[in-house]
Scaffold this active site. Structure first.
Site, PDB file in Angstrom:
ATOM      1  N   ASN A 220      24.231  -8.363 -29.817  1.00 27.55           N
ATOM      2  CA  ASN A 220      24.887  -8.594 -31.111  1.00 27.55           C
ATOM      3  C   ASN A 220      26.210  -9.344 -30.986  1.00 27.55           C
ATOM      4  O   ASN A 220      26.877  -9.582 -31.995  1.00 27.55           O
ATOM      5  CB  ASN A 220      25.134  -7.261 -31.824  1.00 27.55           C
ATOM      6  CG  ASN A 220      26.042  -6.323 -31.032  1.00 27.55           C
ATOM      7  OD1 ASN A 220      26.359  -6.586 -29.875  1.00 27.55           O
ATOM      8  ND2 ASN A 220      26.457  -5.228 -31.649  1.00 27.55           N
ATOM      9  N   LYS A 221      26.598  -9.723 -29.795  1.00 33.97           N
ATOM     10  CA  LYS A 221      27.903 -10.357 -29.603  1.00 33.97           C
ATOM     11  C   LYS A 221      27.844 -11.866 -29.842  1.00 33.97           C
ATOM     12  O   LYS A 221      26.780 -12.467 -29.889  1.00 33.97           O
ATOM     13  CB  LYS A 221      28.423 -10.062 -28.186  1.00 33.97           C
ATOM     14  CG  LYS A 221      28.646  -8.572 -27.916  1.00 33.97           C
ATOM     15  CD  LYS A 221      29.638  -7.961 -28.904  1.00 33.97           C
ATOM     16  CE  LYS A 221      30.019  -6.523 -28.542  1.00 33.97           C
ATOM     17  NZ  LYS A 221      28.904  -5.573 -28.709  1.00 33.97           N
TER      18      LYS A 221
END
Length: 406
Positions: A220-221
């Site tokens: 999710n980064k």
């Protein structure tokens, strides 16, 4: 029907049908009103070539030229002299605690407004957590509370083994002040920068200036390797010690010799190849996230009772996640009512981190502050911030506007 790996905002994976990985490229037979996620993985375009080159060279294990090249790229992105690629951001934090000498019975202090991984490794090592409130102007660790507690702890001879500020949602903590305060009493600072790669603090990359800083490359980064993390520092000895522990603490000998126990925390060449293809897009990704935030702020500026996470003058946030505050008395709906309305519209949103001192896992742990973090949790909501079409962001914005009764 084609299947692709789909990651939610926590980085947990599920198999989803026809997930769009490249922004602007429609999925085959795309279903109408595809769910909009908080921060799905975004490919840069060079991942397959990087993987092909790595596999053709026979490198899979967490060793060799690809992890080394990724570490070099991470050092450049973070402005640090030394760095170690790890299997996760949590592993990086765990190694940080080990090399700073955290032991059973020690106290470790951190901001209460953060993800559990900031403190979990220390607790699992037998350390005792102490949670400090956030400052309203930054949502990060409040230096005034830190100073007060350090003074009191020093008089009692019970200083913490480490202080762990957090760069929250892409926003830097006031690191120089925190390091200066901790330096008066010889307390090292391990900066949890997992959410903030690409952000800046006083013109330099976040985390630089702490004894150690940890980053995440979870799915999710802004930059992802599909997993992984990094521990960086300007102290060669600390990173060398971490590298030793990350490779099972094997001593230099023709046989397996161990003076202590370590971990298998190295980043595989396969994941490093993905991260290496991604990290060159960091500046563009930060610019895109900031543009997404700016559009939210502009399009919602006329609604009563809405605000956004502030950006103090000391830093430039990556805006990894756009985070909104709702005043229900003025807006006409609570944070939870808005979250449910977004969910019904096919939009993922998520409350701000629940403060750790309110989590059952840390029941009874000391907390100091005026309750700012609890208020932010009650009123704060994270909005989709990854690659979206203008039409997708409009769906989020229109749903928010429709909920306003102020």
């Amino acid at each position: 029907m084609a299947l692709a790996l789909r990651l939610d905002a926590t980085g947990n994976g599920a198999l989803g049908e026809n997930v769009r990985l490249f922004p602007g490229r429609p999925a085959a037979s795309a279903q109408p009103r595809q769910r909009i996620l908080l921060s799905p993985p975004q490919l840069a375009g060079g991942e397959l070539a990087s993987l092909d080159h790595t596999l053709a060279a026979g490198w899979i294990a967490p060793a060799g030229p690809v992890p080394e090249a990724f570490e070099e790229a991470v050092r450049a992105a973070t402005g640090t002299e030394y760095g170690l690629a790890t299997s996760s951001g949590t592993a990086a934090l765990h190694l940080g605690y080990r090399v700073l000498g955290v032991e059973r019975g020690d106290e470790v202090w951190t901001s209460t407004l953060t993800f559990v991984a900031s403190i979990a490794p220390a607790v699992q090592m037998g350390a005792r957590p102490r949670f400090l409130d956030a400052a309203a102007e930054s949502w990060t660790l409040d230096p005034e509370i830190l100073e007060s507690r350090l003074r009191q702890a020093a008089t009692k001879g019970k200083l913490p083994r480490a202080v762990v500020p957090v760069d929250l949602y892409g926003q830097s903590c006031d690191l120089d002040v925190i390091v200066g305060l901790c330096g008066r009493w010889g307390v090292p600072v391990l900066c949890d920068s997992a959410e903030a790669l690409g952000a800046e603090y006083r013109g330099r990359p976040v985390g630089k200036g702490a004894a150690l800083a940890a980053f995440s490359f979870n799915g999710n980064k802004i930059v992802t390797a599909g997993g992984g993390g990094a521990l960086v520092s300007d102290d060669a000895a600390l990173v060398a010690r971490a590298r030793h522990l990350a490779t099972q603490a094997k001593e230099s000998a023709p046989h397996y010799q161990h003076e202590t126990t370590g971990y298998s925390y190295g980043l595989s060449s396969v994941l490093a190849a993905v991260g290496l293809a991604q990290i060159g897009a960091l500046k563009d990704r930060v610019a895109a996230r900031r543009a997404t935030f700016a559009r939210y702020a502009l399009r919602l500026s006329d609604l009563p009772g809405l605000g956004f996470m502030p950006e103090p003058g000391w830093g430039r946030s990556s805006r990894w996640l756009t985070t909104m505050l709702i005043d229900p008395a003025r807006f006409g709906a609570t944070r939870e009512q808005l979250r449910k309305a977004l969910d019904e519209a096919g939009v993922e949103s998520r409350p701000v981190w629940k403060p750790l001192h309110l989590q059952p896992a840390f029941r009874g742990a000391p907390f100091h502050g005026g309750g700012i973090s609890g208020q932010l949790f009650d009123r704060g909501l994270c909005l989709p911030s990854g690659a979206m079409t203008p039409e997708e962001q409009d769906r989020v914005i229109d749903t928010i506007r429709a909920c306003c009764r102020g």
